[in-house]
Scaffold this motif. Sequence first.
Motif, PDB file in Angstrom:
ATOM      1  N   ASP A   7       1.028  -0.712   0.004  1.00 17.68           N
ATOM      2  CA  ASP A   7       0.294  -0.371  -0.187  1.00 17.68           C
ATOM      3  C   ASP A   7       0.922   1.285  -0.196  1.00 17.68           C
ATOM      4  O   ASP A   7       0.785   2.233  -0.807  1.00 17.68           O
ATOM      5  N   LEU A   8       2.042   1.213   0.548  1.00 20.15           N
ATOM      6  CA  LEU A   8       2.921   2.099   0.468  1.00 20.15           C
ATOM      7  C   LEU A   8       3.243   2.537  -0.633  1.00 20.15           C
ATOM      8  O   LEU A   8       3.371   3.615  -1.375  1.00 20.15           O
ATOM      9  N   VAL A   9       3.774   1.199  -1.661  1.00 17.92           N
ATOM     10  CA  VAL A   9       4.205   1.777  -2.825  1.00 17.92           C
ATOM     11  C   VAL A   9       3.710   2.279  -3.867  1.00 17.92           C
ATOM     12  O   VAL A   9       3.238   3.580  -4.854  1.00 17.92           O
ATOM     13  N   LYS A  10       1.736   1.999  -3.751  1.00 21.03           N
ATOM     14  CA  LYS A  10       0.351   2.698  -4.225  1.00 21.03           C
ATOM     15  C   LYS A  10       0.763   3.768  -3.642  1.00 21.03           C
ATOM     16  O   LYS A  10      -0.360   4.599  -4.760  1.00 21.03           O
ATOM     17  N   GLU A  11       0.300   4.004  -2.439  1.00 23.32           N
ATOM     18  CA  GLU A  11      -0.366   5.878  -2.435  1.00 23.32           C
ATOM     19  C   GLU A  11       1.171   7.071  -2.318  1.00 23.32           C
ATOM     20  O   GLU A  11       0.988   7.552  -1.866  1.00 23.32           O
ATOM     21  N   GLY A  12       2.406   6.133  -2.106  1.00 22.02           N
ATOM     22  CA  GLY A  12       3.295   6.749  -1.988  1.00 22.02           C
ATOM     23  C   GLY A  12       3.533   7.046  -0.099  1.00 22.02           C
ATOM     24  O   GLY A  12       2.875   7.277   0.549  1.00 22.02           O
ATOM     25  N   SER A  13       4.962   7.554   0.333  1.00 21.03           N
ATOM     26  CA  SER A  13       5.586   8.095   0.731  1.00 21.03           C
ATOM     27  C   SER A  13       5.391   9.198   1.923  1.00 21.03           C
ATOM     28  O   SER A  13       4.749  10.250   0.918  1.00 21.03           O
ATOM     29  N   VAL A  14       5.632   9.020   2.433  1.00 20.00           N
ATOM     30  CA  VAL A  14       5.304  11.098   3.486  1.00 20.00           C
ATOM     31  C   VAL A  14       7.076  11.418   4.522  1.00 20.00           C
ATOM     32  O   VAL A  14       6.773  11.013   4.754  1.00 20.00           O
ATOM     33  N   MET A  15       7.091  12.340   4.446  1.00 17.57           N
ATOM     34  CA  MET A  15       7.611  13.260   5.192  1.00 17.57           C
ATOM     35  C   MET A  15       6.837  13.452   6.821  1.00 17.57           C
ATOM     36  O   MET A  15       5.688  14.859   5.914  1.00 17.57           O
ATOM     37  N   MET A  16       7.093  12.939   7.864  1.00 17.04           N
ATOM     38  CA  MET A  16       6.453  13.388   9.343  1.00 17.04           C
ATOM     39  C   MET A  16       7.520  14.211  10.093  1.00 17.04           C
ATOM     40  O   MET A  16       8.972  14.858   9.754  1.00 17.04           O
ATOM     41  N   GLN A  17       7.102  15.159  11.185  1.00 12.74           N
ATOM     42  CA  GLN A  17       7.690  16.105  11.969  1.00 12.74           C
ATOM     43  C   GLN A  17       7.474  15.898  13.218  1.00 12.74           C
ATOM     44  O   GLN A  17       6.516  15.627  13.788  1.00 12.74           O
ATOM     45  N   ILE A  18       9.010  15.413  13.910  1.00 15.84           N
ATOM     46  CA  ILE A  18       8.413  15.051  15.221  1.00 15.84           C
ATOM     47  C   ILE A  18       9.141  16.381  15.856  1.00 15.84           C
ATOM     48  O   ILE A  18      10.558  17.038  16.205  1.00 15.84           O
TER      49      ILE A  18
END
Length: 442
Positions: free
Chosen positions: A386-397
């Motif tokens: 599902d990651l490959v289908k929907e793309g990755s993200v960048m988050m911030q902590i």
Amino acid sequence: ASTCSRCGPGYKTPLDAMKGPREEIVYLPCIYRNTDIQKPDYLATVDVNPQSPNFCKVIHRLPMPNLKDELHHSGWNACSSCYDDPSKRRNRLILPSLMSSRIYVVDVGTDPRAPRLHKIVEPIDLFWKCGLANPHTSHCLGSGQIMISTMGDPSGNGKGGFVLLDGETFEVIGNWEQPGEAAPFGYDFWYQPRHNVMISTEWGAPKALGNGFNPADVRAGHYGQRLHVWDWTTHKRIQILDLGEEGAIPLEIRFLHNPAAAEGFVGCALQSTVFRFYKTPKGNWAAEKVIHIPSKKVKGWALPEMPGELIFMKCTFKVFLAGSILKDGPVKVLEDKELDSQPAPRIIKGKRVQGGPQMLQLSLDGKRLYVTTSLYSAWDKQFYPDLVKEGSVMMQIDVDTDKGGLKLNENFLVDFGAEPDGPALAHELRYPGGDCTSDIWL
């Protein structure tokens, strides 16, 4: 980065770096290999300035001229190791391609917000001049040269050697290691000149991991579990630290930032352990396990036990950032030594986070931790379709450097699933002025 007109790139000391300016843009390689999108990988420039109208947006994309490179990690032509050389500038980003064995040199000095391709080092140069392939980590040296670790030979077998590039022409000079000294496997490395040492790690044979992960390849010896200690002056291996099964697949390695420190840490993927390595009173090197995330017994997954490497959750201060064991997912946990129940999915700004935390980059002041969710396209496809289908993200902590603690910034999200050519897999992050994982002090 430096405000001294007579000094070179970077900062005089790590403490000086901590006082550097806040990051405004970051660079990330975005990968299309092992997706259904027949487009080249590209370098994304992301605006991370909260005061900017383009905050959390990709403001520039530099596509590579070839398909299926597998961009992965990046480094610099010059960094704080050249601080005393006023002739050096940090203006070229080095982008090795993990699978094609190309090395792209990107001009980020002319216009940092719109990088352009400067030079391509073709695989044949690595093959013929060095007998090496599958470049991974690049570090600039105080000499002005660039050193790049490799994972294999031109036939796809494991071979942990090092390529040297000229820091001005970016031509391949040859091997850093002495003839016959290459390690059986390679991956990451870090050097500490004040102790005359460099230590490298092992992933596995490229032809074993190129298209996915098979546990049988671990049993067959196609993956590593050792650290290699090198004499920085003679370029020879002087010690091998076997971490055993608990230390299988040792990947990223870092000394402490203090250039006088004689210790550091390495993360080992297969059994989710962290080892501390250190110099003993006798002058040799040793390693000890200091962290272990236990595996979980599961059903509905490829194997009866899921190693922590594939659980993908950041448990420090109880920050949960998605993973493989979500309560509404297909995997059911049968035995868990950590959690009382399976966690809910992580949703940020309406976007469900697929995959889990992979690459981390801390701001210079230590107050912001950026996280991306793609590991390596073949393993993403295998374990996180599902990651490959929907793309990755960048988050911030957000990091509380006064009282301690981590808190997810719910107002920050870069969604690489919304890219113009389709969902992309973003991996390692770099700041234009250098960062916690790029700069080494002499």
